[in-house]
Design a protein around this motif. Structure first.
Motif, PDB file in Angstrom:
ATOM      1  N   LEU B  15     -13.853  11.798   5.002  1.00  0.00           N
ATOM      2  CA  LEU B  15     -15.058  10.467   5.070  1.00  0.00           C
ATOM      3  C   LEU B  15     -15.838  10.481   4.086  1.00  0.00           C
ATOM      4  N   LEU B  16     -16.444  11.650   3.419  1.00  0.00           N
ATOM      5  CA  LEU B  16     -17.475  11.338   2.383  1.00  0.00           C
ATOM      6  C   LEU B  16     -16.604  11.002   1.093  1.00  0.00           C
ATOM      7  N   VAL B  17     -15.546  11.857   0.982  1.00  0.00           N
ATOM      8  CA  VAL B  17     -15.054  11.360  -0.468  1.00  0.00           C
ATOM      9  C   VAL B  17     -14.378  10.015  -0.416  1.00  0.00           C
ATOM     10  N   LEU B  18     -14.045   9.519   0.891  1.00  0.00           N
ATOM     11  CA  LEU B  18     -13.620   8.013   1.014  1.00  0.00           C
ATOM     12  C   LEU B  18     -14.629   7.136   0.786  1.00  0.00           C
ATOM     13  N   LEU B  19     -15.738   7.396   1.120  1.00  0.00           N
ATOM     14  CA  LEU B  19     -16.952   6.659   1.076  1.00  0.00           C
ATOM     15  C   LEU B  19     -17.563   6.588  -0.513  1.00  0.00           C
ATOM     16  N   LEU B  20     -17.675   7.772  -1.052  1.00  0.00           N
ATOM     17  CA  LEU B  20     -18.452   7.888  -2.289  1.00  0.00           C
ATOM     18  C   LEU B  20     -17.452   7.578  -3.557  1.00  0.00           C
ATOM     19  N   ALA B  21     -16.099   7.469  -3.435  1.00  0.00           N
ATOM     20  CA  ALA B  21     -15.213   7.019  -4.551  1.00  0.00           C
ATOM     21  C   ALA B  21     -15.643   5.865  -4.937  1.00  0.00           C
ATOM     22  N   PRO B  22     -15.535   4.742  -4.364  1.00  0.00           N
ATOM     23  CA  PRO B  22     -15.963   3.567  -5.261  1.00  0.00           C
ATOM     24  C   PRO B  22     -17.524   3.370  -5.721  1.00  0.00           C
ATOM     25  N   PHE B 232      -9.865   5.099  -7.472  1.00  0.00           N
ATOM     26  CA  PHE B 232     -11.319   5.594  -7.180  1.00  0.00           C
ATOM     27  C   PHE B 232     -11.437   7.104  -6.883  1.00  0.00           C
ATOM     28  N   LEU B 233     -10.453   7.358  -5.815  1.00  0.00           N
ATOM     29  CA  LEU B 233     -10.412   8.778  -5.211  1.00  0.00           C
ATOM     30  C   LEU B 233      -9.998   9.914  -6.198  1.00  0.00           C
ATOM     31  N   LYS B 234      -9.114   9.280  -7.290  1.00  0.00           N
ATOM     32  CA  LYS B 234      -8.485  10.271  -8.242  1.00  0.00           C
ATOM     33  C   LYS B 234      -9.753  10.637  -9.311  1.00  0.00           C
ATOM     34  N   LEU B 235     -10.335   9.603  -9.497  1.00  0.00           N
ATOM     35  CA  LEU B 235     -11.479  10.079 -10.438  1.00  0.00           C
ATOM     36  C   LEU B 235     -12.432  11.016  -9.787  1.00  0.00           C
TER      37      LEU B 235
END
Lengths: 667, 318, 220
Positions: B15-22, B232-235
């Motif tokens: 969840l953290l990576v999903l929320l932080l990516a953008p 975004f997730l890849k970055l």
């Protein structure tokens, strides 16, 4: 077990001449392929029982040379390769139920097909040099007959000619290898050869001869020239067998000679094997990217995968010579697993190519396109094959590549400096060929199946027969199964690595959650099943969440194309255009690739012409000079045809005198 | 009990990576704008873009196939799984032993494979250009990444990300030459893989300079939203990977208490901010390369990584 | 022996090798001169660190010489020469960048193997520094061989000299006299080459050595 296998092989040999009669009627085709399918499954069962049960069985038949007999045996190594060969044969036979309908001259294909299967099985079952070589030649001859089945096309006759030359050359090399191992006593039985390994110098010669002989059949650069000519020329199910299965029989020959019969390896043996494998892998995939013919791309891709297998075999040899038996087991498992995986997905891809050829009549990528709409099921299974060969998790191609990389990571412990420098370079070439293979199969799938049709043949194609799709679907399912549950395959391979490398990998079936742990868990582990479930769950959560919370409407419209849509399918990318960046980056070095454009002068309405010129370095540096030399030598020697009677008599007299001199001077 | 504990942490990480990516991408864009003396879009603009795209209808070309519709979900799933496997605030994640760093690279490779196929699907010149250039860049970036993995794995003795992070955090790792070479090579590969200047311009709409944008030209609506989110997730993944391997301070061990975990989250956010700032600085300072200089650039990364691996093979103290 | 001093020395020596690779990669002359300046700065740092850990104050002077001459004076002089010759826009590789870098990797591997086998009993820090130094020397030679322009060849020659200085400081105990004499001879050579470059340019309108070959006259 070996007696049962021999009965099955004998049945196949009986089927072959019977098929001549059966091919006259249209009902004969299902009979021939059906019986081949059944017999292949029987052989798989016999081999599986032998491998899992761990028994070895021998048989001696009173055929062949009178003082030798014909020795046959199934041990762990031949059992594994029997499984690989016969799984491929079963899938090809099932595919041919449907595909064989499109065959114009069944009388040229049906009789030789069971003979070919029988010959391959006999090579694996042989336990003495004579029956091995006779079966090997029989295998070459029956596949040659299948290659020239469509003899009206000129390319096929040339392909058959080159194939026969290289096959003969390979058998000669193997003959010398066996001769050196048999020694002065001349005992050709494998058991005797195993008991008296040759001395160091002779063993080195045996290694080189085995590498040349088996390697030319497997397709190692630079002895690969026949493979991309012959494999596409044969009917597609036979191409599947030649690429997927016959190359593996050659690998079996190499393993049998170098790991089993030639004795303990010296420290430098692995170096030529690793170099040959790495160069083959990189060159194979680069060649594949330059091709327009769908089956030729697949043939070159086979060369690439054989390179990967030989790199892993070389690593196993290095570890074995260094007494690192567990690492040798790891490398050998990687090699054998890749053998199995490649036979599965390459058969799948060739069957798919055959389906495309049957439906559209085209093998040229520049004439295909949009087949995903016309042949949806073939497109789906072909996609699975492309994903598997590009080593994408969670399919099986990734597992064997992962194991090979793990073997490379263990190799700093080797003590030889040459190997320490060579192995990182080989690893880089392996990674490069894996990435280029992905590029190659994006190109193949994207041009052939996606996009818009580039010709009417592709635009009006029909789906292939149901039974062919079932055969391909079964292969795809096995690819997925091996990718998700690799631990079982590794455990099944354990007796083989025990026999050949002297150790086995740790038992995988007890590991938590069905992961595979090659060395120890803290070091590396991989779980195909959980990766698959993880990806599926994430994808479905994403899809469900979005469809529920956001919109799920779809509208169809025109192609966007930045506002400049062009209805002509010529404006989409072609295979050559797709490969252009890679051709420019790698091809200018390896193939001296140049692009030549002729622009007409201004105000002229003539078309511009564009050509991409690619030189094959192996033909230019090896085969052309060799060809030239042989022509030169034969021209000079032709003088011997036109001598006078007196000259002939003097030749005979001179030979007699020389032999007498040798006899006199013999110590 | 421990199983549920681990499961919760893995879910929290996902969840953290999903929320932080953008947010990371928004931050990079804001910093770039400020460096160019503009005000720039608000930090939360990427979230608004995604929400807007999700609400819209999908407009498909007439000849787009079922594969075209499925691929955004595949790409998103592969990238999300890969991003969840990189230790961010805590190592020893529950699923970290399912896929090591090599499998992670292969997961990103499969995302790229399917995205290239999506570019070929509709049959336009743009899709072809994007796909062919993308696979050319990948054919050099992936081997370079693999050699970097080898070099670091030979130092850390493992390809498992949790073990590597723990090793890099321990005092046994020194200032090794191979690590320095690996860091430079990894930064170059990360720039190439994320389609950043100088390899590709993420803000471009000029055909001849597109690589990534050209492949996704035909996508719209929720499909485009998923692909943007995957980008975004890849970055985020690459910045987290560089942070995890080369600046692992603050990553809690598997047995950390809540205070250490909170500190881990804070330090992770700080590392993301630092990485984003440096990326923005670098992108503003340098011009985009011609497409055919990119292979030389990536070739240099491959050579550096090969040198790093070679040094490790040759002597243990490199 | 994995102390911090060991690692920093290694890191600086390795950075010198990396900067040599950067020189091979760069084919624009002004940028090449900047990279050579960076090469000299890394050499300065490396020598200063060696002075610190070996407790040898005369090496500080070596570091200062390297900084003053090689990082500042010589690059400035070269930049002036290049601008006055008007060749600052040319690109001058003979083989492609990829091939040159591959050859560079091969040379580094070769020097590693040679040095580590030949000096099997010596102090580990010195051995590996020597291996890096030999790599820098070989890479400098590679640069001289793969460049067309005389100025780039001069830079290759000077990076070679930097490699020799690295080797000498790593081996503990290069007397200051040797360093000063070597530095002065390089400076003299540099001035002479500079003068000759101008004369050549006046006579033949080019400093491209392949073009200059044509003016060599008949072979006996």
């Amino acid at each position: 077990m070996v007696i049962d296998s021999l009965y099955a092989v004998a049945a196949l040999l009986v089927l072959a001449p019977a098929a001549i009669a059966l091919s006259a009627s249209p009902a004969g085709r299902p009979v021939v392929y059906g019986v081949s399918l059944a017999l292949s499954l029987v052989l798989v069962a016999a081999a599986a029982v032998s491998l899992v049960g761990g028994q070895q069985s021998n048989a001696v038949l009173p055929l062949g040379l009178p003082w030798l007999g014909a020795h046959f045996r199934i041990d762990a190594l031949s059992a594994f390769f029997l499984i690989v060969v016969n799984l491929g044969a079963a899938a090809a036979s099932l595919f041919a139920f449907g595909y064989g309908k499109h065959e114009e001259f069944p009388g040229r294909v049906l009789p030789f097909y069971p003979a070919y299967l029988a010959a391959m099985n006999l090579v694996l079952l042989s336990a003495d040099a004579f029956s091995f070589l006779v079966s090997w030649e029989f295998m070459s001859l029956s596949s040659w007959a299948l290659v020239v089945a469509h003899h009206r096309e000129r390319d096929n006759m040339r392909a058959g000619y080159v194939y026969l030359l290289m096959a003969g050359f390979g058998t000669l090399a193997l003959l010398f290898a066996f001769g050196l191992m048999a020694g002065a006593g001349g005992d050709y039985v494998f058991d005797a050869m195993r008991a008296t390994p040759p001395t160091a110098g002779l063993a080195a010669l045996v290694l080189i001869l085995a590498l040349v002989g088996a390697g030319s059949k497997a397709g190692l650069v630079p002895l690969h020239a026949w493979l991309p000519l012959a494999h596409p020329a044969a009917p597609s199910h036979v191409s599947a067998l030649m690429s997927g299965v016959m190359t593996k029989v050659a690998v079996y020959g190499f393993i049998r000679i170098v790991f089993d019969l030639a004795g303990a390896p010296a420290w430098w043996w692995s170096m030529p094997v690793i170099v040959a494998g790495a160069v083959t892998a990189a060159m194979g995939v680069l060649y594949a990217l330059m091709q327009r013919d769908l089956k030729r791309v697949l043939a070159y891709s086979t060369i690439e995968n054989i390179g990967i297998v030989f790199v892993a075999l070389g690593l196993a040899l290095a570890f074995k010579a260094n007494a690192m038996t567990f690492a040798a087991a790891l490398a050998m498992t990687a090699a054998l697993l890749h053998v199995l995986n490649h036979s599965l997905f390459k058969s799948l891809l060739f069957c798919g190519a055959g389906a495309v050829l049957a439906s559209t009549g085209e093998r040229d990528l520049e004439k295909l396109g949009g087949l995903i709409h016309r042949m949806p099921q073939t497109a789906f299974v072909f996609l699975v094959g492309c994903a598997a060969i590009s080593a994408l998790p969670p399919l099986n191609g990734f597992v064997s590549e992962w194991l090979a990389f793990q073997a490379i990571l263990v190799s700093p412990q080797l003590s030889s400096w040459g190997l320490k420098l060579m192995i990182p370079a080989a690893g880089a070439l392996l990674a490069l060929s894996a990435a280029l293979a992905g590029a190659c199969f994006v190109r193949v799938y994207g041009i052939a199946f996606l996009g818009r049709p580039r010709s009417d043949a592709a635009g009006f194609a029909q789906e292939t027969e149901r039974v062919s799709i079932v055969a391909m679907g079964l292969l795809a399912a096995v690819c997925l199964a091996l990718g998700i549950l690799p631990g079982f395959a590794i455990d099944v391979l354990a007796p083989v690595t025990q026999l050949v490398a002297g150790a086995r990998m740790p038992v995988q079936s007890g590991v938590e959650w069905l992961s595979i742990v090659p060395i120890v868990e803290s070091r590396s582990s991989y779980n195909g099943l959980l990766v698959f479930l993880f990806m599926a769950a994430s994808g479905m959560i994403g899809a469900y969440g979005i469809h529920r919370l956001a919109s799920d409407k779809i509208r169809r419209g025109a192609i966007w194309d930045c506002g400049f849509p062009d209805a002509s399918p010529v404006t989409q990318y072609s295979g050559d255009s797709f490969a252009q960046p890679i051709r420019r980056v790698f091809g200018s070095l390896v193939f001296r690739a140049r692009e030549v454009g002729e622009m007409p002068p201004p105000n002229s309405t003539l078309p511009a012409r564009f050509a991409a010129i690619v030189h094959d370095p192996v033909w230019d540096t090896l085969y052309e000079p060799l060809n030239g030399f042989i022509s030169f030598a034969t021209e000079k020697l032709n003088v011997l045809q036109f001598l006078t009677i007196r000259r002939y008599l003097s030749l005979v007299f001179a030979a007699l005198v020389i032999l007498l001199l040798v006899l006199a001077a013999w110590p | 009990m421990a199983l549920i504990h681990n499961f919760v942490f893995q879910g929290a990480q996902m969840l953290l990576v999903l929320l932080l990516a953008p947010l990371l991408t928004g931050f990079v864009r804001k910093v770039k704008a400020r460096l160019l003396r503009r005000r720039g879009p608000p930090l939360v603009q990427p979230y608004r873009d995604l929400a807007r795209l999700l609400r819209k209808d999908v407009v498909l070309a007439g000849n787009a196939s079922w594969l075209f519709r499925v691929i955004p979900y595949l790409v998103f799933a592969a990238t999300w799984v890969a991003a969840s496997l990189v230790p961010t605030f805590r190592s020893g994640l529950m699923f970290s032993w399912t896929a090591d760093l090599i499998a992670l690279i292969a997961l990103l490779g499969s995302a790229r494979f399917f995205l290239a196929l999506a570019g070929m699907d509709v049959g336009t010149g743009f899709g072809g250009i994007g796909a062919s250039r993308e696979v050319m860049i990948a054919s050099l970036a992936e081997p370079a990444m693999m050699m970097i993995v080898f070099a670091i794995a030979l130092i850390a003795g493992s390809t498992q990300l949790s073990t590597m992070a723990a090793f890099m955090n321990s005092p046994e790792v020194g200032l090794r030459v191979s690590l320095g070479l690996g860091l430079i090579a990894l930064i170059i590969v990360a720039i190439a893989e994320n389609a950043r200047v100088p390899v590709d311009n993420p803000a471009t709409h000029l055909e001849l300079t597109m690589v990534h944008e050209a492949m996704v030209l035909e996508y719209s609506g929720r499909h485009l939203a998923l692909i943007e989110l995957a980008t975004f997730l890849k970055l985020l993944l690459y910045v987290s990977l560089i942070a995890c391997l080369f600046a692992p301070w603050g990553i809690g061990a598997a047995t950390a208490d809540p205070a250490e975990l909170a500190f881990g989250v804070v330090s992770y956010t700080a590392k993301l901010a630092a990485g984003g700032f440096l990326l923005a600085l670098f992108e503003t300072a340098i011009a985009k390369m011609r497409v055919f200089r990119v292979p030389e650039f990536l070739g240099a990364a491959l050579m550096l990584a090969l040198l790093a691996t070679l040094l490790r093979f040759v002597s243990r103290s490199f | 022996m994995h102390g911090l001093t060991f690692d920093v020395a290694h890191l600086l020596a390795g950075s010198l090798v990396v900067v040599s690779f950067l020189e091979l990669y760069q084919d624009r002359i002004l940028a090449l001169i900047n990279i050579y300046a960076a090469h000299a700065i890394v050499l300065t740092l490396s020598v200063a660190w060696q002075a610190f850990i070996q407790d040898a104050p005369h090496l500080y002077i070596t570091a200062l010489i390297a900084l003053a001459f090689k990082a500042v004076a010589i690059p400035m002089g070269l930049r002036q020469i290049v601008v006055r010759l008007g060749i600052h826009r040319e690109i001058d590789n003979v083989v492609g960048v990829g091939l040159a870098m591959l050859a560079g990797i091969g040379l580094v591997a070769l020097s590693m193997v040679v040095m580590l086998r030949v000096t099997a009993e010596a102090d580990p820090l010195a051995r590996e520094d020597l291996a890096f130094a030999l790599s820098v020397v070989l890479l400098g030679l590679l640069m001289m061989v793969t460049r067309r322009n005389a100025v780039s060849q001069v830079i290759g020659f000077m990076s070679l000299e930097n490699g020799l200085v690295l080797a000498a400081t790593g081996a503990k105990g290069m007397p200051l006299v040797v360093e000063i004499s070597v530095a002065f001879s390089v400076l003299i050579a540099f001035i002479v080459i500079g003068i000759f470059l101008f004369r050549i340019r006046e006579r033949f309108d080019t400093v491209d050595v392949q073009a200059l070959d044509r003016f060599r006259g008949e072979r006996r």
